[in-house]
Design an enzyme around this catalytic site. Sequence first.
Site, PDB file in Angstrom:
ATOM      1  N   CYS A 122      -1.710  -2.975  22.172  1.00 39.97           N
ATOM      2  CA  CYS A 122      -0.387  -2.602  21.716  1.00 39.97           C
ATOM      3  C   CYS A 122      -0.387  -1.117  21.329  1.00 39.97           C
ATOM      4  O   CYS A 122      -1.327  -0.643  20.700  1.00 39.97           O
ATOM      5  CB  CYS A 122      -0.051  -3.484  20.507  1.00 39.97           C
ATOM      6  SG  CYS A 122       1.001  -2.700  19.313  1.00 39.97           S
ATOM      7  N   HIS A 182       3.968   1.438   2.363  1.00 44.53           N
ATOM      8  CA  HIS A 182       5.129   0.665   1.913  1.00 44.53           C
ATOM      9  C   HIS A 182       5.802   1.376   0.730  1.00 44.53           C
ATOM     10  O   HIS A 182       7.029   1.417   0.628  1.00 44.53           O
ATOM     11  CB  HIS A 182       4.718  -0.729   1.425  1.00 44.53           C
ATOM     12  CG  HIS A 182       3.934  -1.531   2.428  1.00 44.53           C
ATOM     13  ND1 HIS A 182       2.734  -2.115   2.130  1.00 44.53           N
ATOM     14  CD2 HIS A 182       4.187  -1.842   3.720  1.00 44.53           C
ATOM     15  CE1 HIS A 182       2.281  -2.761   3.192  1.00 44.53           C
ATOM     16  NE2 HIS A 182       3.140  -2.609   4.172  1.00 44.53           N
ATOM     17  N   CYS A 208       3.272  -6.482  15.741  1.00 43.56           N
ATOM     18  CA  CYS A 208       4.650  -5.960  15.822  1.00 43.56           C
ATOM     19  C   CYS A 208       5.665  -7.087  15.872  1.00 43.56           C
ATOM     20  O   CYS A 208       6.849  -6.847  15.706  1.00 43.56           O
ATOM     21  CB  CYS A 208       4.862  -5.152  17.095  1.00 43.56           C
ATOM     22  SG  CYS A 208       3.870  -3.695  17.243  1.00 43.56           S
ATOM     23  N   CYS A 246       2.552  -8.739  20.926  1.00 40.22           N
ATOM     24  CA  CYS A 246       1.714  -8.213  19.838  1.00 40.22           C
ATOM     25  C   CYS A 246       2.173  -8.908  18.551  1.00 40.22           C
ATOM     26  O   CYS A 246       3.323  -8.726  18.123  1.00 40.22           O
ATOM     27  CB  CYS A 246       1.856  -6.703  19.694  1.00 40.22           C
ATOM     28  SG  CYS A 246       1.059  -6.129  18.177  1.00 40.22           S
ATOM     29  N   HIS A 276       0.852  -1.198   0.000  1.00 36.51           N
ATOM     30  CA  HIS A 276       0.000   0.000   0.000  1.00 36.51           C
ATOM     31  C   HIS A 276       0.884   1.242   0.000  1.00 36.51           C
ATOM     32  O   HIS A 276       2.113   1.145  -0.050  1.00 36.51           O
ATOM     33  CB  HIS A 276      -1.007  -0.026   1.154  1.00 36.51           C
ATOM     34  CG  HIS A 276      -0.399  -0.098   2.534  1.00 36.51           C
ATOM     35  ND1 HIS A 276       0.480   0.840   3.009  1.00 36.51           N
ATOM     36  CD2 HIS A 276      -0.551  -1.001   3.536  1.00 36.51           C
ATOM     37  CE1 HIS A 276       0.834   0.532   4.242  1.00 36.51           C
ATOM     38  NE2 HIS A 276       0.232  -0.595   4.585  1.00 36.51           N
ATOM     39  N   LYS A 303      -5.936  -2.219   7.932  1.00 39.27           N
ATOM     40  CA  LYS A 303      -6.594  -3.296   7.201  1.00 39.27           C
ATOM     41  C   LYS A 303      -8.099  -3.201   7.316  1.00 39.27           C
ATOM     42  O   LYS A 303      -8.828  -3.603   6.423  1.00 39.27           O
ATOM     43  CB  LYS A 303      -6.147  -4.637   7.785  1.00 39.27           C
ATOM     44  CG  LYS A 303      -4.799  -5.061   7.360  1.00 39.27           C
ATOM     45  CD  LYS A 303      -4.776  -6.582   7.214  1.00 39.27           C
ATOM     46  CE  LYS A 303      -3.436  -7.048   6.781  1.00 39.27           C
ATOM     47  NZ  LYS A 303      -2.592  -7.546   7.859  1.00 39.27           N
ATOM     48  N   LYS A 335      -5.657   6.667   9.698  1.00 38.46           N
ATOM     49  CA  LYS A 335      -4.506   5.784   9.728  1.00 38.46           C
ATOM     50  C   LYS A 335      -4.702   4.653   8.707  1.00 38.46           C
ATOM     51  O   LYS A 335      -5.816   4.123   8.602  1.00 38.46           O
ATOM     52  CB  LYS A 335      -4.426   5.203  11.141  1.00 38.46           C
ATOM     53  CG  LYS A 335      -3.153   4.509  11.453  1.00 38.46           C
ATOM     54  CD  LYS A 335      -3.097   4.143  12.922  1.00 38.46           C
ATOM     55  CE  LYS A 335      -1.969   3.134  13.101  1.00 38.46           C
ATOM     56  NZ  LYS A 335      -1.830   2.661  14.449  1.00 38.46           N
ATOM     57  N   HIS A 383      -0.376  -0.909  17.146  1.00 44.26           N
ATOM     58  CA  HIS A 383      -1.531  -1.383  16.382  1.00 44.26           C
ATOM     59  C   HIS A 383      -2.862  -1.129  17.072  1.00 44.26           C
ATOM     60  O   HIS A 383      -3.922  -1.275  16.474  1.00 44.26           O
ATOM     61  CB  HIS A 383      -1.394  -2.885  16.096  1.00 44.26           C
ATOM     62  CG  HIS A 383      -0.253  -3.193  15.190  1.00 44.26           C
ATOM     63  ND1 HIS A 383       1.012  -3.417  15.640  1.00 44.26           N
ATOM     64  CD2 HIS A 383      -0.203  -3.267  13.844  1.00 44.26           C
ATOM     65  CE1 HIS A 383       1.816  -3.637  14.608  1.00 44.26           C
ATOM     66  NE2 HIS A 383       1.104  -3.546  13.508  1.00 44.26           N
TER      67      HIS A 383
HETATM   68  N1  MSP Z   1       8.775  -6.732   8.393  1.00 38.77           N
HETATM   69  C1  MSP Z   1       8.954  -5.561   9.157  1.00 38.77           C
HETATM   70  C2  MSP Z   1      10.249  -4.877   8.812  1.00 38.77           C
HETATM   71  C3  MSP Z   1      11.450  -5.719   8.965  1.00 38.77           C
HETATM   72  S1  MSP Z   1      12.879  -4.878   8.472  1.00 38.77           S
HETATM   73  C4  MSP Z   1      14.110  -5.835   8.933  1.00 38.77           C
HETATM   74  C5  MSP Z   1       7.803  -4.587   8.912  1.00 38.77           C
HETATM   75  N2  MSP Z   1       7.124  -4.765   7.793  1.00 38.77           N
HETATM   76  S2  MSP Z   1       5.838  -3.918   7.361  1.00 38.77           S
HETATM   77  O1  MSP Z   1       5.461  -4.467   6.105  1.00 38.77           O
HETATM   78  O2  MSP Z   1       4.877  -3.941   8.395  1.00 38.77           O
HETATM   79  O3  MSP Z   1       6.271  -2.451   7.226  1.00 38.77           O
HETATM   80  C6  MSP Z   1       7.334  -2.089   6.458  1.00 38.77           C
HETATM   81  C7  MSP Z   1       7.514  -0.603   6.387  1.00 38.77           C
HETATM   82  O4  MSP Z   1       6.385   0.032   5.834  1.00 38.77           O
HETATM   83  C8  MSP Z   1       7.780   0.064   7.732  1.00 38.77           C
HETATM   84  O5  MSP Z   1       8.867   0.937   7.584  1.00 38.77           O
HETATM   85  C9  MSP Z   1       6.578   0.843   8.001  1.00 38.77           C
HETATM   86  O6  MSP Z   1       6.808   1.988   8.748  1.00 38.77           O
HETATM   87  C10 MSP Z   1       6.170   1.192   6.572  1.00 38.77           C
HETATM   88  N3  MSP Z   1       4.801   1.575   6.572  1.00 38.77           N
HETATM   89  C11 MSP Z   1       3.716   0.788   6.774  1.00 38.77           C
HETATM   90  N4  MSP Z   1       2.629   1.613   6.849  1.00 38.77           N
HETATM   91  C12 MSP Z   1       3.009   2.892   6.731  1.00 38.77           C
HETATM   92  C13 MSP Z   1       2.360   4.118   6.660  1.00 38.77           C
HETATM   93  N5  MSP Z   1       1.067   4.221   6.832  1.00 38.77           N
HETATM   94  N6  MSP Z   1       3.112   5.223   6.402  1.00 38.77           N
HETATM   95  C14 MSP Z   1       4.448   5.153   6.186  1.00 38.77           C
HETATM   96  N7  MSP Z   1       5.086   4.016   6.260  1.00 38.77           N
HETATM   97  C15 MSP Z   1       4.422   2.893   6.646  1.00 38.77           C
HETATM   98  O7  MSP Z   1       7.599  -3.710   9.714  1.00 38.77           O
END
Ligand code: MSP
Length: 695
Positions: free
Chosen positions: A161, A22, A142, A139, A19, A329, A326, A164
């Site tokens: 948490c 990411h 996390c 959690c 999304h 899901k 925010k 989340h």
């Molecule tokens: N798997 C772990 C990271 C392991 S690194 C060794 C993880 N994955 S994640 O898919 O949940 O998130 C990955 C990244 O996407 C994180 O940096 C997270 O902050 C970023 N984002 C997820 N949602 C976000 C927003 N709404 N805004 C900005 N970045 C966000 O955490």
Amino acid sequence: MTRPFYVTTPIYYVNDVPHLGHAYTTIVADALARFHHMCGDDARFLTGTDEHGQKIVEAAEKRGLTPQALTDQVAPRFREAWIDLGMRFDDAEATHGFARDFIRTTEARHKRVVQGLWKRILEKNPQDLYLATYEGWYCVGCEAFYTDSQLKKNAADESVCPVHERPVSWVAKETSYFFKLSAYGDALAAHIERHPHFIQPEQYRNEVLGFLRGGLRDLSVSRTSFTWGIPVPDDARHPGEAGKHVMYVWFDALTNYLSALGDPFAPAGEAGAPDVTRYWKSVVHVIGKDILRFHAVYWPAFLLSAGLPLPRTILCHGWWAIGGRKISKSIPATRVSAVTLAGDLAGASSVPATGIDAVRYFLLRETPLGNDGDLIYESLIERYNADLANDLGNLINRSLTMLVKYGAGGVGTRDAALAGTGAHANLARVAAEAVRDARMALDGFQPSRALEAVWRLVREANTYIAATEPWSLAKDPAKQPELEHVLHTLAAALWWTRLLVAPVLPATAAALDGWLGANVAERDARWPSEDAFGTDLPALAPRQSTPLFPRIDDKRSAVLLDKWLPKEVVAAPEPSPAAPTPPAPIAATITYDDFAKLDLRVGHVLAAEAVPKAKKLLKLTVDLGEGRHRTIVAGIAEAFQPAALLGRRVLVVANLAPREMRGVTSEGMILAAGDDAILALGTVDADAPPGTRVK
Ligand code: MSP
């Protein structure tokens, strides 16, 4: 020898699909890699997927898949999303001029290095990995434990948490390996103090220092309750544990940054890992603020314990919300795909890939890196129109029109004497400043500032066209040398614009190459040097452009907003927390005597049960210190579980006439505030004995 610059994104959990959040992390890292490559550095980009752990096991179970099948389905979706956003993995060297890698934690090359890191810690500091039992709040979102004090309470008074905001689960006593994190607090704090660039921006550095001051607890780094993970290597100290443990998913995941470079722990005699030697110390980990602790505390502590150098920088960004909500899901309207959004924005453009550029530009320009961002769709359209359609689109279109019309297929001729005067000198100065400021900003990880600097050049170039009026010069043969110089200056401005926007707007840069007739491959384009404005043009053969960022007019804006804005909000606006329903008007005044007629007492709830066939009612047994217990029926069943009321001190109207409710006689009333959704019991904040009068 060129300087290495190794940039990484977090690896994404495969329980979700890509999304906008990411995409943001990935685009930041991508823009930095492109910029450093243009500056002549030896850039390297890494992204990938995080595929082990409890979260993935649960997500796979929900879908009726094995974890391996789930990861095999989802990992390619991340890879494809990044390809759609302009990144090549297979032929990266040929296209971008630098290496890109996509790593999956289920790959053998990764597993081997994770086990190598574990063994290296055991060799260097055996006391850092010890066996103990733990229990605690976990959690799954996390993949982390929390102490009581770290948890928050939700409206239903459950422990949730802090990231989340979902209930945590209790992990019962389990034997696991612990990592002696508590031994590394001082060393980490000292490293952070000595290396101001280690954690950026500043606010996150302070956050980590604050966290370290609170003291570190040792970390459970293995699990025995499931098997979807990398096995912990056998440990001669504990033969009985052999084969029982898999590694904690964060120990596994963080190591991807190393394992993608090769195996630094390969036995002597096997080929070493030259990429580790070359790139490791230059690494910049781009991450979101939710995973700061893992990167700025756990990861460096593991590395210190293994005797390995620490990463150069942890670059932490904020969170994006969508229209104030925010990304979650459970809220479909926040599940925005950057690729879909780009497709919508591309609309009528002659170069569809520029829709991607528009999204990349908005994300990097709108919010300074480190701050939280909010994708407000109206602002997206406004910024698109102002910065891309108006400033950049017009500059490209008008300059190329002038060049084609008056340049006879060429780009005019530079006149060194004229270059130092008036509007010409002014534009050259602004251009040099843009090159310098944008470079400094990108070196300092401030893409929004860099884009501001580049747009000063774009706007100044538009002003230059208006000031020099090439169409007037063209009417006067005596002004031909000046016209030639103006055309050359416009070509120079366009060429620098093409170079300066390239890290963030690669599709625009490619389109400009085509229209300018620049025979320069992406991998060969270099960041300009400040003093070379007008003197560094490659051979160019300009052509008329087609609309790149066509303006989004009111009609199209309405269509886009209708598509993007969540329907449920348009149809029935939710009351926002900022504007609560006004309280009911205050009732008519009563006298003190009226009030004195009420006998309010502290009651102690001894028992509570549901009233059959009455959804809202609970039957309570309450002690008012009278030597007998009262039965009180209260309409609070939708807000409280009976068990949650046991032992509570409540406020009771003790002299209310008894009343029969659903066959039960209620002997009083419990005071409560609010309605079914938010109901709070009237209570006392000290342990007053049952029957105490409330006045
Ligand atoms: N798997 C772990 C990271 C392991 S690194 C060794 C993880 N994955 S994640 O898919 O949940 O998130 C990955 C990244 O996407 C994180 O940096 C997270 O902050 C970023 N984002 C997820 N949602 C976000 C927003 N709404 N805004 C900005 N970045 C966000 O955490």
